[in-house]
Design a protein around this motif. Structure first.
Motif, PDB file in Angstrom:
ATOM      1  N   LYS A  33       0.768  -1.120  -0.187  1.00 41.52           N
ATOM      2  CA  LYS A  33      -0.003   0.439  -0.031  1.00 41.52           C
ATOM      3  C   LYS A  33       1.189   1.070   0.006  1.00 41.52           C
ATOM      4  O   LYS A  33       1.987   1.703   0.982  1.00 41.52           O
ATOM      5  CB  LYS A  33      -1.152   0.022   1.420  1.00 41.52           C
ATOM      6  N   VAL A  34       0.238   2.635  -1.211  1.00 37.59           N
ATOM      7  CA  VAL A  34       1.136   3.451  -0.657  1.00 37.59           C
ATOM      8  C   VAL A  34       0.551   4.118  -0.824  1.00 37.59           C
ATOM      9  O   VAL A  34      -0.187   4.271  -2.160  1.00 37.59           O
ATOM     10  CB  VAL A  34       2.744   3.701  -2.553  1.00 37.59           C
ATOM     11  N   PRO A  35       0.215   5.464   0.071  1.00 37.89           N
ATOM     12  CA  PRO A  35      -0.286   7.111  -0.345  1.00 37.89           C
ATOM     13  C   PRO A  35       0.162   7.327  -1.046  1.00 37.89           C
ATOM     14  O   PRO A  35       1.031   7.806  -1.293  1.00 37.89           O
ATOM     15  CB  PRO A  35      -0.194   7.181   1.584  1.00 37.89           C
ATOM     16  N   LEU A  36      -1.182   7.828  -1.572  1.00 40.11           N
ATOM     17  CA  LEU A  36      -0.751   8.971  -2.919  1.00 40.11           C
ATOM     18  C   LEU A  36      -2.209  10.156  -2.268  1.00 40.11           C
ATOM     19  O   LEU A  36      -2.876   9.499  -3.352  1.00 40.11           O
ATOM     20  CB  LEU A  36      -0.582   8.316  -4.107  1.00 40.11           C
ATOM     21  N   GLY A  37      -1.480  10.982  -2.587  1.00 39.11           N
ATOM     22  CA  GLY A  37      -2.515  12.084  -1.857  1.00 39.11           C
ATOM     23  C   GLY A  37      -3.961  11.911  -1.515  1.00 39.11           C
ATOM     24  O   GLY A  37      -3.351  11.229   0.394  1.00 39.11           O
ATOM     25  N   PRO A  38      -5.040  11.903  -1.874  1.00 42.04           N
ATOM     26  CA  PRO A  38      -5.901  11.790  -0.542  1.00 42.04           C
ATOM     27  C   PRO A  38      -6.219  10.096  -0.981  1.00 42.04           C
ATOM     28  O   PRO A  38      -7.171   9.137  -0.136  1.00 42.04           O
ATOM     29  CB  PRO A  38      -7.196  11.993  -1.447  1.00 42.04           C
ATOM     30  N   GLY A  39      -5.946   9.691  -2.147  1.00 40.68           N
ATOM     31  CA  GLY A  39      -5.986   7.830  -2.208  1.00 40.68           C
ATOM     32  C   GLY A  39      -4.864   7.101  -1.581  1.00 40.68           C
ATOM     33  O   GLY A  39      -3.812   7.744  -1.154  1.00 40.68           O
ATOM     34  N   THR A  40      -5.500   5.547  -2.094  1.00 40.46           N
ATOM     35  CA  THR A  40      -4.069   4.946  -1.210  1.00 40.46           C
ATOM     36  C   THR A  40      -3.803   4.022  -2.815  1.00 40.46           C
ATOM     37  O   THR A  40      -4.722   2.897  -3.647  1.00 40.46           O
ATOM     38  CB  THR A  40      -4.640   4.667  -0.307  1.00 40.46           C
ATOM     39  N   LEU A  41      -2.698   3.853  -3.111  1.00 36.96           N
ATOM     40  CA  LEU A  41      -2.787   2.355  -4.494  1.00 36.96           C
ATOM     41  C   LEU A  41      -1.958   1.400  -3.430  1.00 36.96           C
ATOM     42  O   LEU A  41      -0.983   1.087  -2.725  1.00 36.96           O
ATOM     43  CB  LEU A  41      -0.682   3.757  -5.243  1.00 36.96           C
ATOM     44  N   ILE A  42      -2.762   0.676  -4.067  1.00 35.58           N
ATOM     45  CA  ILE A  42      -2.342  -1.102  -3.146  1.00 35.58           C
ATOM     46  C   ILE A  42      -1.959  -1.944  -5.306  1.00 35.58           C
ATOM     47  O   ILE A  42      -2.702  -1.754  -5.857  1.00 35.58           O
ATOM     48  CB  ILE A  42      -3.533  -1.506  -3.092  1.00 35.58           C
ATOM     49  N   LEU A  43      -0.547  -2.350  -4.281  1.00 38.49           N
ATOM     50  CA  LEU A  43      -0.744  -3.216  -5.900  1.00 38.49           C
ATOM     51  C   LEU A  43      -0.376  -4.869  -4.932  1.00 38.49           C
ATOM     52  O   LEU A  43      -0.115  -5.104  -3.799  1.00 38.49           O
ATOM     53  CB  LEU A  43       1.236  -3.578  -5.512  1.00 38.49           C
ATOM     54  N   PHE A  44      -2.021  -5.795  -5.812  1.00 33.61           N
ATOM     55  CA  PHE A  44      -1.840  -6.779  -5.112  1.00 33.61           C
ATOM     56  C   PHE A  44      -0.887  -8.611  -5.785  1.00 33.61           C
ATOM     57  O   PHE A  44      -0.625  -7.748  -7.082  1.00 33.61           O
ATOM     58  CB  PHE A  44      -3.868  -7.119  -5.696  1.00 33.61           C
ATOM     59  N   PRO A  45      -1.215  -9.089  -5.251  1.00 29.50           N
ATOM     60  CA  PRO A  45      -0.168 -10.191  -5.512  1.00 29.50           C
ATOM     61  C   PRO A  45      -1.067 -11.464  -7.156  1.00 29.50           C
ATOM     62  O   PRO A  45       0.523 -11.247  -7.790  1.00 29.50           O
ATOM     63  CB  PRO A  45      -1.052 -11.585  -4.719  1.00 29.50           C
ATOM     64  N   ILE A  46      -1.469 -10.501  -7.430  1.00 32.60           N
ATOM     65  CA  ILE A  46      -2.091 -10.893  -8.826  1.00 32.60           C
ATOM     66  C   ILE A  46      -1.087 -10.282 -10.099  1.00 32.60           C
ATOM     67  O   ILE A  46      -0.428 -10.848 -11.331  1.00 32.60           O
ATOM     68  CB  ILE A  46      -3.651 -10.723  -9.354  1.00 32.60           C
ATOM     69  N   PHE A  47      -0.332  -9.367  -9.033  1.00 34.68           N
ATOM     70  CA  PHE A  47      -0.071  -7.663 -10.104  1.00 34.68           C
ATOM     71  C   PHE A  47       1.891  -8.309 -10.680  1.00 34.68           C
ATOM     72  O   PHE A  47       2.043  -8.643 -11.483  1.00 34.68           O
ATOM     73  CB  PHE A  47       0.053  -6.341  -9.633  1.00 34.68           C
ATOM     74  N   TYR A  48       1.466  -9.066  -9.214  1.00 32.57           N
ATOM     75  CA  TYR A  48       3.538  -9.672  -9.486  1.00 32.57           C
ATOM     76  C   TYR A  48       3.105 -10.509 -10.145  1.00 32.57           C
ATOM     77  O   TYR A  48       4.355 -11.452 -10.663  1.00 32.57           O
ATOM     78  CB  TYR A  48       3.592 -10.495  -7.991  1.00 32.57           C
ATOM     79  N   SER A  49       1.912 -11.994  -9.799  1.00 30.94           N
ATOM     80  CA  SER A  49       1.726 -13.378 -10.678  1.00 30.94           C
ATOM     81  C   SER A  49       2.124 -12.607 -12.190  1.00 30.94           C
ATOM     82  O   SER A  49       2.335 -13.644 -12.904  1.00 30.94           O
ATOM     83  CB  SER A  49       0.622 -13.990 -10.236  1.00 30.94           C
TER      84      SER A  49
END
Length: 296
Positions: A33-49
């Motif tokens: 999880k990467v905080p980005l302004g008012p939102g949050t950027l989330i990298l999920f396991p399927i992205f790595y797969s």
């Protein structure tokens, strides 16, 4: 075609083995999880797969050959069937919340048709031909990929376009949807239930990303949001099939026939539509001549 399941496994064992390895690696990394302004950027396991799969392909590390890539693409539909069944089970567990949402769940799929008018010209300008039909007729997730494969065949340009968007959507879409969900939630314009319904666009991966982000923002409503998203996802898959069959695909094909020739001229390349029509006319003329000769 294989004579038996054993023969198929012997020929494609590397796909199953490395898929399991990629799952273990991706699950070990977990969510980032990467905080980005008012939102949050989330990298999920399927992205790595997906990223590991791309790197191991014939264009990079060459662990897989093109024959194995072709075989793996046909296993996608089989692999996601249990996930689709799970969505229905989740929706049934919260039936009361689902029924209270009203008809909005049933008609949201129609909104996806508007993207065709934007996406198809862009695809043609980028140089796609009949691949653009499969790529732009819908959001191109599980049910749509299965539909295009059934209608046009697994080796058709339309299926290649659909599968390409499916893969790219799995990588870029999960990041985009998760971030977009937190950004919209931070505006406090829409009810959390509405955001939950909006998460179910017919893409299981994107829904999971959006719901995970929303439950971080609204932890007290996590169960209701998940239920509405699951139901919306299921209904989008069901209604999306009919919308794609009777509206989406015919509309995309018609627009392709109209837009491909002028855009091909703009790109200074042969028109697939005009070339095909010319060939069809020649074949028809040849058939008529053969019939005439036989009658004489």
């Amino acid at each position: 075609m294989y004579p038996s399941t054993k023969a198929r496994f012997q020929a494609e064992y590397k796909i199953f083995l490395l898929a399991f390895v990629f799952i273990v690696i991706a699950d070990s990394i977990g969510q980032i999880k990467v905080p980005l302004g008012p939102g949050t950027l989330i990298l999920f396991p399927i992205f790595y797969s997906l990223l590991l799969g791309i790197i191991s392909g014939p264009e990079v590390l060459k662990i897989f050959k093109k024959k194995e890539v072709k075989a793996a693409s046909k296993l996608v539909i089989v692999a996601i069937c249990p996930f689709i069944a799970k969505l229905g089970i989740n929706a049934g567990a919260s039936l009361e919340t689902v029924l209270s949402a009203g008809p909005a769940l049933l008609f949201q799929e129609v909104g996806n048709l508007g993207t065709i008018f934007f996406a198809l010209p862009v695809a043609l300008l980028l140089g796609l031909k009949r691949e653009a039909i499969g790529a732009t007729h819908s959001i191109n997730r599980e049910s749509n990929l299965a539909l295009i494969t059934d209608m046009f065949g697994p080796d058709s340009p339309e299926t290649r376009g659909s599968l390409s968007i499916y893969v790219v959507g799995g990588m870029v879409g999960t990041i985009y949807f998760g971030f977009l969900a937190t950004m919209i939630a931070s505006l406090n314009v829409f009810h959390p239930y509405a955001l939950g319904m909006a998460s179910g666009v017919g893409a299981g991966i994107l829904m999971a990303s959006s719901v995970a982000s929303l439950t971080l923002v609204y932890p007290d409503m996590a169960t209701q949001i998940s239920a509405l998203a699951s139901t919306s996802e299921t209904l989008s898959g069901l209604t999306g099939i009919y919308v794609a069959i009777f509206v989406g695909i015919p509309l995309t094909q018609k627009l392709y026939e109209l837009l491909e020739p002028p855009i091909a001229r703009l790109r200074k390349e042969p028109s697939e539509v005009l070339t095909r029509k010319k060939q069809e006319a020649e074949d028809a003329k040849k058939t008529i001549e053969e019939i005439t000769v036989e009658e004489e």
